[in-house]
Design a protein around this motif. Structure first.
Motif, mmCIF file in Angstrom:
data_model
loop_
_atom_site.group_PDB
_atom_site.id
_atom_site.type_symbol
_atom_site.label_atom_id
_atom_site.label_comp_id
_atom_site.label_asym_id
_atom_site.label_seq_id
_atom_site.Cartn_x
_atom_site.Cartn_y
_atom_site.Cartn_z
ATOM 1 N N ALA A 1 79.269 105.315 1.518
ATOM 2 C CA ALA A 1 77.978 104.661 1.265
ATOM 3 C C ALA A 1 77.840 104.267 -0.198
ATOM 4 N N LEU A 2 78.365 105.102 -1.122
ATOM 5 C CA LEU A 2 78.290 104.781 -2.543
ATOM 6 C C LEU A 2 79.083 103.520 -2.872
ATOM 7 N N VAL A 3 80.294 103.414 -2.362
ATOM 8 C CA VAL A 3 81.116 102.239 -2.624
ATOM 9 C C VAL A 3 80.463 100.983 -2.056
ATOM 10 N N MET A 4 79.991 101.073 -0.838
ATOM 11 C CA MET A 4 79.355 99.910 -0.214
ATOM 12 C C MET A 4 78.083 99.501 -0.959
ATOM 13 N N TYR A 5 77.313 100.471 -1.408
ATOM 14 C CA TYR A 5 76.056 100.152 -2.090
ATOM 15 C C TYR A 5 76.317 99.464 -3.425
ATOM 16 N N ASN A 6 77.307 99.978 -4.180
ATOM 17 C CA ASN A 6 77.618 99.356 -5.471
ATOM 18 C C ASN A 6 78.119 97.922 -5.299
ATOM 19 N N ALA A 7 78.982 97.702 -4.332
ATOM 20 C CA ALA A 7 79.449 96.343 -4.071
ATOM 21 C C ALA A 7 78.308 95.440 -3.634
ATOM 22 N N TYR A 8 77.412 95.973 -2.853
ATOM 23 C CA TYR A 8 76.259 95.220 -2.364
ATOM 24 C C TYR A 8 75.329 94.827 -3.520
ATOM 25 N N ALA A 9 75.051 95.801 -4.405
ATOM 26 C CA ALA A 9 74.178 95.521 -5.550
ATOM 27 C C ALA A 9 74.820 94.517 -6.495
ATOM 28 N N ALA A 10 76.141 94.627 -6.721
ATOM 29 C CA ALA A 10 76.828 93.674 -7.597
ATOM 30 C C ALA A 10 76.767 92.268 -7.042
ATOM 31 N N PHE A 11 76.880 92.123 -5.735
ATOM 32 C CA PHE A 11 76.818 90.790 -5.146
ATOM 33 C C PHE A 11 75.423 90.185 -5.334
ATOM 34 N N ILE A 12 74.379 90.963 -5.129
ATOM 35 C CA ILE A 12 73.020 90.445 -5.287
ATOM 36 C C ILE A 12 72.777 90.044 -6.742
ATOM 37 N N THR A 13 73.279 90.857 -7.695
ATOM 38 C CA THR A 13 73.127 90.517 -9.108
ATOM 39 C C THR A 13 73.815 89.199 -9.443
ATOM 40 N N SER A 14 74.991 88.997 -8.883
ATOM 41 C CA SER A 14 75.702 87.739 -9.142
ATOM 42 C C SER A 14 74.964 86.552 -8.557
ATOM 43 N N VAL A 15 74.325 86.733 -7.438
ATOM 44 C CA VAL A 15 73.555 85.638 -6.829
ATOM 45 C C VAL A 15 72.365 85.267 -7.716
ATOM 46 N N LEU A 16 71.671 86.270 -8.235
ATOM 47 C CA LEU A 16 70.492 86.003 -9.055
ATOM 48 C C LEU A 16 70.854 85.548 -10.463
ATOM 49 N N SER A 17 72.099 85.753 -10.889
ATOM 50 C CA SER A 17 72.514 85.364 -12.234
ATOM 51 C C SER A 17 72.990 83.930 -12.317
ATOM 52 N N VAL A 18 73.116 83.252 -11.238
ATOM 53 C CA VAL A 18 73.565 81.859 -11.234
ATOM 54 C C VAL A 18 72.409 80.968 -11.665
ATOM 55 N N ARG A 19 72.687 80.011 -12.534
ATOM 56 C CA ARG A 19 71.654 79.093 -13.001
ATOM 57 C C ARG A 19 71.066 78.292 -11.851
ATOM 58 N N ALA B 1 73.190 88.073 2.889
ATOM 59 C CA ALA B 1 74.240 87.156 2.445
ATOM 60 C C ALA B 1 75.556 87.851 2.120
ATOM 61 N N PRO B 2 75.551 89.099 1.565
ATOM 62 C CA PRO B 2 76.858 89.714 1.273
ATOM 63 C C PRO B 2 77.683 90.057 2.503
ATOM 64 N N PHE B 3 77.061 90.064 3.664
ATOM 65 C CA PHE B 3 77.755 90.539 4.864
ATOM 66 C C PHE B 3 78.170 89.349 5.729
ATOM 67 N N SER B 4 79.460 89.280 5.954
ATOM 68 C CA SER B 4 79.958 88.355 6.968
ATOM 69 C C SER B 4 79.866 89.043 8.330
ATOM 70 N N PRO B 5 79.960 88.321 9.409
ATOM 71 C CA PRO B 5 79.903 88.987 10.734
ATOM 72 C C PRO B 5 80.955 90.076 10.891
ATOM 73 N N ARG B 6 82.153 89.852 10.391
ATOM 74 C CA ARG B 6 83.187 90.885 10.510
ATOM 75 C C ARG B 6 82.828 92.131 9.710
ATOM 76 N N LEU B 7 82.277 91.916 8.481
ATOM 77 C CA LEU B 7 81.891 93.071 7.675
ATOM 78 C C LEU B 7 80.736 93.823 8.322
ATOM 79 N N LEU B 8 79.786 93.098 8.887
ATOM 80 C CA LEU B 8 78.689 93.773 9.584
ATOM 81 C C LEU B 8 79.215 94.612 10.747
ATOM 82 N N ALA B 9 80.158 94.062 11.484
ATOM 83 C CA ALA B 9 80.729 94.820 12.600
ATOM 84 C C ALA B 9 81.466 96.066 12.110
ATOM 85 N N CYS B 10 82.175 95.940 10.991
ATOM 86 C CA CYS B 10 82.891 97.093 10.438
ATOM 87 C C CYS B 10 81.929 98.170 9.971
ATOM 88 N N VAL B 11 80.833 97.767 9.307
ATOM 89 C CA VAL B 11 79.848 98.741 8.841
ATOM 90 C C VAL B 11 79.174 99.425 10.018
#
Length: 712
Positions: free
Chosen positions: A457-475, A381-391
């Motif tokens: 890789a560190l920057v991408m991983y931290n952003a990725y983990a933060a996005f997953i945390t925000s998804v799971l924190s929603v009521r 979910a954190p990756f849009s098609p453009r972001l996947l292509a960039c990675v």
């Protein structure tokens, strides 16, 4: 006098007037005392001195009023009162007691008006001297007008008559006394009537009846003896209503509904109440089977029995303002208590007395919790098609940079070998997945590639983990109120022609009216509560019903594994209390409440409440926030499966390719050295593996002849 009732407010003369006006007020008070006490005969002749009996009666009355903390009293005066009345009123005036005089022998008495008081309990005194005719007439009128109640404290003061044909206490056996009556008899024995006693004394008796209509239920409680020397110190306090809890096995009349009528009402639909005007909006129709345990405890607590009086229906208030059926019998006092699930309402509270609430009653909405929604993937979910292509492009660029760095190292003599494309891409993926790197570059360019690859890789991983945390924190998206229910696509239903439909139809809440219209337009009503709850369990349906009916139906009609799927949405507008109704003048009100308090202290009331309102099934508490599910990580398993399948396909292809290559080389070896000893040794092996059929000749080969040493 023109008036039959005179109030002499002794304290008011000093509090509300000036000094001159207060003096005039006292003069008028004294004149009123003389006029009331003396009459025409006293204006013709002076009063003689007070007798010893008059002084004893006055002293007993004053001490008794102080002992009982009277603030107002009414004295019933006979025509033969004598000259002791002005002296008595003067003393009462000095004690700041509000005193009323009620003449006897002047016709019917308006005792309800004479004994009315808004501030204190009224003490009613019938002092001596009083003739038997006046005494009997007053007692009978007080009995007929129901004035022997808890609001009036009676003192019947009479000179002892040893030769009387009937004791004074026996007269009260045939009067309309009740359990809460406060009547004390005082027979004064003067020296002329006392035997071997030189001083005057009085015997005080308290009388009341357990049941007014049962003459044999008269209870006489001796309070002791009064005399001038000891006063009221030797008297026992009158027995309070709380201490009259021994009903001596006499029955309590308990009103209940017929079982057949209760069963019909419990259905609550087409087979139940037909006329919504006569149905109750608040009550849960049920018989008294769940309240019998309460009545058993009350009867044991009061040493009483009980008799059930059946009524066809609970009842309602008609257009003339009269209560019908069971509730009508309660208001009239025909039964002592109503044993049914009666909800306290403002209309009923005006005409009835209710016990302590037994249980809370509500009408709630029951539904199955909606599922989490469509299939989602929190890893992709954190990756849009453009972001996947960039990675992916960044990973390929890192692989090419690593391969170029190793090639430069080999050219400079700082590396042993150069990387291929596959090895470079494996290293790039390990860096992007934060798995570290086994590459230890010896060139500056290689170190720079490795350093920036790890930082990326560190920057991408931290952003990725933060996005997953925000998804799971929603009521979790669920129905938490009527607004959520209205915004959902749930169907809404209620019991047709039952209490639920009537309540929604007459509700003032806009949300409930909109829900009622949704059910009316969608024609989603049901005929009984069990059917509605089964539809709610299947999902997509919200059912409005009483909490008690719903919980009992869930316990008996819904499978155990599906009960936890049902959610209860409270409707606060329907919150009310269930209690036992009684007449507002019932003498058993306080005793029944005390029995219920004892029942609660013993823990028996909690069991009765659980029978009236069963608890919801005990289920695991669900988190209020999103949690990762198997459906949320399906992409990880999909990638793992594709990887394993790809690895297995490559392994098979590699095995086949190497086998075919080995067989070709073996065939060339045999055909190139057919007459040698080695060929003879390898020929059976080749025939076994299918490299060369037995007895066949070698085909013409253009390949060069390999040496036998290569096979070894």
């Amino acid at each position: 006098m023109a008036a039959n009732f005179l109030i002499v407010p002794g304290a008011v003369c000093r509090q509300t007037m000036s000094a001159a006006a207060s003096g005039v007020c006292r003069l008028l008070v004294v004149l009123a005392m003389v006029l009331v006490g003396g009459g025409e005969a006293r204006r013709r002749r002076p009063c003689p001195s007070l007798t010893a009996a008059d002084l004893d009666a006055r002293e007993l009355l004053l001490q008794y009023a102080e002992w009982r903390h009277w603030r107002e009293l009414v004295i019933f005066v006979s025509p033969t009162a004598g000259c002791w009345l002005p002296s008595l009123l003067s003393v009462l005036h000095s004690q700041q007691l509000v005193t009323g005089l009620q003449p006897l022998g002047t016709g019917p008495l308006q005792l309800a008006t004479a004994l009315a008081s808004r501030r204190h309990r009224v003490g009613a005194v019938l002092p001596l001297p009083t003739t038997s005719r006046h005494l009997d007439d007053l007692l009978q009128q007080a009995s007929d007008q129901l004035q022997f109640n808890s609001y009036v404290s009676w003192l019947v003061l009479r000179r002892a008559q040893p030769n009387a044909s009937q004791p004074l206490v026996e007269r009260f056996r045939y009067l309309n006394l009740a359990l809460d009556s406060d009547v004390v008899l005082a027979e004064l024995h003067t020296p002329e009537t006392a035997i071997r006693r030189p001083a005057a004394w009085a015997q005080l008796l308290q009388v009341y009846k357990i049941r007014p209509a049962l003459n044999s239920s008269l209870v006489v409680v001796p309070l002791g003896r009064w005399d001038r020397a000891n006063g009221t110190a030797a008297l026992a306090s009158p027995r309070a209503l709380e201490a009259r809890g021994d009903l001596q096995g006499l029955p309590l009349l308990v009103g209940v509904k017929n079982a057949s009528a209760a069963a019909a009402e419990a259905v609550g639909g087409a087979g139940g109440v037909k006329d919504l005007k006569t149905a109750s909006v608040d009550d849960d129709s049920d018989d008294a089977r769940n309240l019998i345990d309460v009545m058993e405890f009350v009867a044991r607590s009061l040493n009483a029995s009980y008799e059930l009086v059946a009524f066809p229906m609970l009842g309602w208030r008609n257009s003339e303002g009269a209560w019908l059926h069971l509730l009508g019998a309660v208001t009239r006092g025909a039964v002592d208590v109503g044993l049914d699930n009666v909800v306290i309402t403002k209309e009923r509270a005006r005409d009835m007395f209710f016990s302590f609430p037994l249980v809370e009653s509500m009408k709630n909405i029951y539904f199955r919790r909606p599922e989490g929604g469509a299939l989602r993937d929190i890893f992709l979910a954190p990756f849009s098609p453009r972001l996947l292509a960039c990675v992916a492009a960044t990973g390929a660029l890192l692989a090419l940079a690593a391969a170029a760095a190793t090639a430069a190292g080999v050219g400079a003599g700082l590396a042993d070998r150069r990387w291929g494309a596959g090895e470079a891409f494996v290293w790039s993926i390990s860096v992007l997945c934060m798995q570290g790197s086994t590459w230890n570059p010896r060139t500056a360019s290689g170190s720079l590639v490795l350093m920036f690859g790890l930082v990326f890789a560190l920057v991408m991983y931290n952003a990725y983990a933060a996005f997953i945390t925000s998804v799971l924190s929603v009521r979790v998206a669920s129905i938490r109120g009527l607004d959520d229910l209205l915004q959902s696509d749930f169907q809404f239903g209620y019991t047709l022609a039952g209490q639920g439909e009537m309540f929604l139809r007459t509700a003032n809440d806009s949300h409930l009216r909109r829900l009622y219209l949704r059910g009316l337009v969608g024609n989603t009503g049901v005929h009984d509560a069990s059917e509605g709850l089964r539809r709610a369990v299947r999902g997509g349906y919200a059912f409005f019903v009483s909490s008690r009916l719903a919980r009992r139906a869930l316990a008996f009609t819904v499978e155990l594994q599906r009960r936890c799927d049902v959610r209860e949405l409270p409707v606060e507008a329907t919150r009310s209390s269930v209690a036992l109704p009684m007449s507002r003048t019932s003498p058993f009100r306080r005793l029944l409440n005390l029995s219920l308090l004892r029942m609660r202290e013993a823990g028996a009331l909690a069991r009765a409440r659980e029978a009236l309102l069963p608890p919801l099934p005990r289920c695991h508490d669900e988190s209020a926030f999103n949690s990762a599910r198997l459906a949320d990580v399906y992409s990880a398993f999909l990638l793992l499966g594709l990887g394993l399948m790809g690895a297995a396909a490559l392994a098979v292809a590699e095995f086949v390719w190497k086998r075919r290559r080995l067989l070709r080389r073996l065939r060339h070896t045999l055909c190139g050295d057919a007459d040698g000893d080695a060929a003879e040794m390898l020929r059976p092996v080749a025939a076994a593996v299918g490299a060369l059929p037995t007895g066949s000749r070698c085909p013409a080969m253009a390949l060069p002849r390999p040496s036998v040493q290569w096979l070894g």
